[in-house]
Scaffold this motif. Sequence first.
Motif, PDB file in Angstrom:
ATOM      1  N   ARG A  43      33.817  45.146  44.284  1.00 52.36           N
ATOM      2  CA  ARG A  43      32.413  44.924  43.676  1.00 52.36           C
ATOM      3  C   ARG A  43      31.617  44.223  44.783  1.00 52.36           C
ATOM      4  O   ARG A  43      31.045  43.144  44.415  1.00 52.36           O
ATOM      5  CB  ARG A  43      32.294  44.266  42.427  1.00 52.36           C
ATOM      6  CG  ARG A  43      32.899  44.980  41.182  1.00 52.36           C
ATOM      7  CD  ARG A  43      32.400  43.704  40.004  1.00 52.36           C
ATOM      8  NE  ARG A  43      33.192  44.343  38.864  1.00 52.36           N
ATOM      9  CZ  ARG A  43      33.310  43.443  37.815  1.00 52.36           C
ATOM     10  NH1 ARG A  43      33.270  42.113  37.818  1.00 52.36           N
ATOM     11  NH2 ARG A  43      33.931  43.985  36.735  1.00 52.36           N
ATOM     12  N   GLU A 157      31.241  38.515  34.582  1.00 46.00           N
ATOM     13  CA  GLU A 157      31.112  38.850  33.399  1.00 46.00           C
ATOM     14  C   GLU A 157      32.068  37.853  32.544  1.00 46.00           C
ATOM     15  O   GLU A 157      32.439  38.087  31.267  1.00 46.00           O
ATOM     16  CB  GLU A 157      31.536  40.265  33.107  1.00 46.00           C
ATOM     17  CG  GLU A 157      33.334  40.515  33.151  1.00 46.00           C
ATOM     18  CD  GLU A 157      33.398  41.076  34.518  1.00 46.00           C
ATOM     19  OE1 GLU A 157      32.832  40.559  35.485  1.00 46.00           O
ATOM     20  OE2 GLU A 157      34.223  42.019  34.576  1.00 46.00           O
TER      21      GLU A 157
ATOM     22  N   ALA B  15      28.523  51.773  36.253  1.00 54.70           N
ATOM     23  CA  ALA B  15      29.607  51.889  37.648  1.00 54.70           C
ATOM     24  C   ALA B  15      30.376  50.639  37.053  1.00 54.70           C
ATOM     25  O   ALA B  15      31.091  50.074  38.157  1.00 54.70           O
ATOM     26  CB  ALA B  15      28.802  51.547  38.924  1.00 54.70           C
ATOM     27  N   TYR B  16      30.281  50.282  35.807  1.00 55.56           N
ATOM     28  CA  TYR B  16      31.222  49.097  35.049  1.00 55.56           C
ATOM     29  C   TYR B  16      31.380  47.852  36.057  1.00 55.56           C
ATOM     30  O   TYR B  16      32.384  47.559  36.400  1.00 55.56           O
ATOM     31  CB  TYR B  16      32.643  49.628  34.816  1.00 55.56           C
ATOM     32  CG  TYR B  16      33.297  50.764  35.763  1.00 55.56           C
ATOM     33  CD1 TYR B  16      33.020  52.217  35.170  1.00 55.56           C
ATOM     34  CD2 TYR B  16      34.000  50.471  36.829  1.00 55.56           C
ATOM     35  CE1 TYR B  16      33.622  53.102  35.952  1.00 55.56           C
ATOM     36  CE2 TYR B  16      34.646  51.465  37.374  1.00 55.56           C
ATOM     37  CZ  TYR B  16      34.212  52.838  37.054  1.00 55.56           C
ATOM     38  OH  TYR B  16      34.942  53.967  37.801  1.00 55.56           O
ATOM     39  N   CYS B  17      30.094  47.129  36.172  1.00 56.98           N
ATOM     40  CA  CYS B  17      30.014  46.195  37.284  1.00 56.98           C
ATOM     41  C   CYS B  17      30.089  44.810  36.451  1.00 56.98           C
ATOM     42  O   CYS B  17      30.505  43.852  36.920  1.00 56.98           O
ATOM     43  CB  CYS B  17      28.815  46.228  38.184  1.00 56.98           C
ATOM     44  SG  CYS B  17      27.409  45.777  37.353  1.00 56.98           S
ATOM     45  N   GLY B  18      29.559  44.828  35.085  1.00 57.91           N
ATOM     46  CA  GLY B  18      29.642  43.674  34.443  1.00 57.91           C
ATOM     47  C   GLY B  18      28.434  42.771  34.467  1.00 57.91           C
ATOM     48  O   GLY B  18      28.340  41.689  33.818  1.00 57.91           O
ATOM     49  N   ALA B  19      27.378  43.308  35.193  1.00 61.99           N
ATOM     50  CA  ALA B  19      26.249  42.565  35.171  1.00 61.99           C
ATOM     51  C   ALA B  19      25.709  42.243  33.860  1.00 61.99           C
ATOM     52  O   ALA B  19      25.109  41.207  33.483  1.00 61.99           O
ATOM     53  CB  ALA B  19      25.254  43.053  36.200  1.00 61.99           C
ATOM     54  N   LEU B  31      33.104  44.356  29.144  1.00 62.69           N
ATOM     55  CA  LEU B  31      33.510  45.434  29.923  1.00 62.69           C
ATOM     56  C   LEU B  31      34.919  45.599  29.846  1.00 62.69           C
ATOM     57  O   LEU B  31      35.795  44.670  30.261  1.00 62.69           O
ATOM     58  CB  LEU B  31      33.175  44.962  31.386  1.00 62.69           C
ATOM     59  CG  LEU B  31      33.435  46.018  32.414  1.00 62.69           C
ATOM     60  CD1 LEU B  31      32.802  47.072  32.150  1.00 62.69           C
ATOM     61  CD2 LEU B  31      33.241  45.423  33.648  1.00 62.69           C
ATOM     62  N   GLU B  33      38.007  46.943  30.755  1.00 61.65           N
ATOM     63  CA  GLU B  33      38.403  47.816  32.235  1.00 61.65           C
ATOM     64  C   GLU B  33      37.316  48.662  32.752  1.00 61.65           C
ATOM     65  O   GLU B  33      36.481  47.892  33.342  1.00 61.65           O
ATOM     66  CB  GLU B  33      39.768  48.729  31.832  1.00 61.65           C
ATOM     67  CG  GLU B  33      40.976  48.293  32.399  1.00 61.65           C
ATOM     68  CD  GLU B  33      42.052  49.338  32.330  1.00 61.65           C
ATOM     69  OE1 GLU B  33      42.115  49.911  33.176  1.00 61.65           O
ATOM     70  OE2 GLU B  33      42.480  49.187  31.422  1.00 61.65           O
ATOM     71  N   THR B  34      37.252  49.852  32.577  1.00 58.62           N
ATOM     72  CA  THR B  34      36.091  50.431  33.144  1.00 58.62           C
ATOM     73  C   THR B  34      35.156  51.232  32.442  1.00 58.62           C
ATOM     74  O   THR B  34      34.329  52.086  32.674  1.00 58.62           O
ATOM     75  CB  THR B  34      36.967  51.595  34.263  1.00 58.62           C
ATOM     76  OG1 THR B  34      37.705  52.406  33.407  1.00 58.62           O
ATOM     77  CG2 THR B  34      37.488  51.142  35.476  1.00 58.62           C
TER      78      THR B  34
END
Lengths: 392, 65
Positions: A43, A157, B15-19, B31, B33-34
């Motif tokens: 990322r 996160e 895109a599973y970034c966690g923002a 989130l 994992e993906t």
Amino acid sequence: MHDYDVVVVGAGPGGSTAARSCAEEGLRVLMVEKRQEIGAPVRCAEGVSKSELSSLVEVKKKWIAKEVQGAKIYSPDNTLITLSAEQAGNEVGYILERKIFDRWLAKQAARAGADVLVKTAAVGVEKEKDGLRVKLRRAGEFFEVTVKMIIGADGVESRVGKWMGIDTTLKLNEIESCVQYLITGLEDMYDMEYCHFWIGHARSPGGYIWLFPKGNGSANVGIGVMPSMAKKPAKYYLDKFLESEGISTSKIVEVVAGGVPVSPIDRISAERCLLVGDAARHADPITGGGIINAMRGGKIAGKVAAEAVKRDDFSAKFLSRYDELCREDFGKTLERNKVLQKKILKMKDETLNSIAKSLEGYRMEDLSVTGIVKVLIKKNPKIFWDLKSLFF
Amino acid sequence: MPSNCKIVVDRFRCAYCGACVSVCKNDANELVETFLVIDESKCNCCKLCVKVCPMNALSVESSEG
């Protein structure tokens, strides 16, 4: 008897460095990573300062994708400023191969004595009289470990801080929303010995666009925008930029997204808890670079944790020592860069153009960061006057 | 929480970034994992996650009535 002295949540550079540091201090440490693969998906733009990385670990060729000479910064009207690697700050020097780098760091932690579990997420913490009961979920199975303290290295996160009473929630002006493509076949378009940065609110509201070479004509081309200032999602602006530059979108071999915290927080420790890296909001507010600070913080976290175990003192008061040490080490620079970032965010594209023009003709290679700011103040006294006290 | 407002994730875009997790005051997003899981019982539909998403993967699904 606790299962471990410390549990580290997250196996990025911050977590692995913290786990290694704890293990080297003689602590019994468990590092958990929720993904099945450490280091993937990436990322990150993968740029780090050569000198700073070398001060933290022995540099290995296998995880350096490319070494660059410096940075080329394009103002909104494409006035070009060239900086050598040392002046461009945390962001350029080496371009890493994070998939290899992160795994190498995790292995170092394991070799130092840390236990490592992947596909294992921390899903909650229960506070007990003499420690913590950490709830873990591994491949769908729930289990618990008892520990004396927890290190949250769980990224942007992060939930560890929230569980332990630290409010890490980001506002829309405290995060960069990022997307990046790994594009190949760029060697004829850009000088691949340099990192390239495009600034300006029109093309990347509240952020910037980057191109970091990764060798063999490939590069990470990405964008960060500040959601409070951007009307559309990051991907929209990146695609628009590629089109305007004439970069083909038919040679993209990887897409990654990310959120980068760009606002330091007041507290990064609590009773029985330390936060590291992006979880501690330790990324640089201007560059967004976070690897070096994550590793520095991780190192310090291990030392403070060892001291806490030795004294059997896990109070918020004792652990605030971690906040102080981080602040002395790199926190002051983060705070200074936050002030500078706020100032830059308010500037119109025309102002950025005139600043870039004021620097034309100066051989920037000869100047330090402080030197650059001196030139900025001299050439643009009205704009930069209030920064004087910050830098000198 | 508000029954006429629901945040939904397009798993093909994410895109599973966690923002989105980082801006949620109520810790409604996780989130895993993906993949992203939204706990509707915690979500107050403030839509900050929709705005922070770099991939335009989150949206509001409104149901009539």
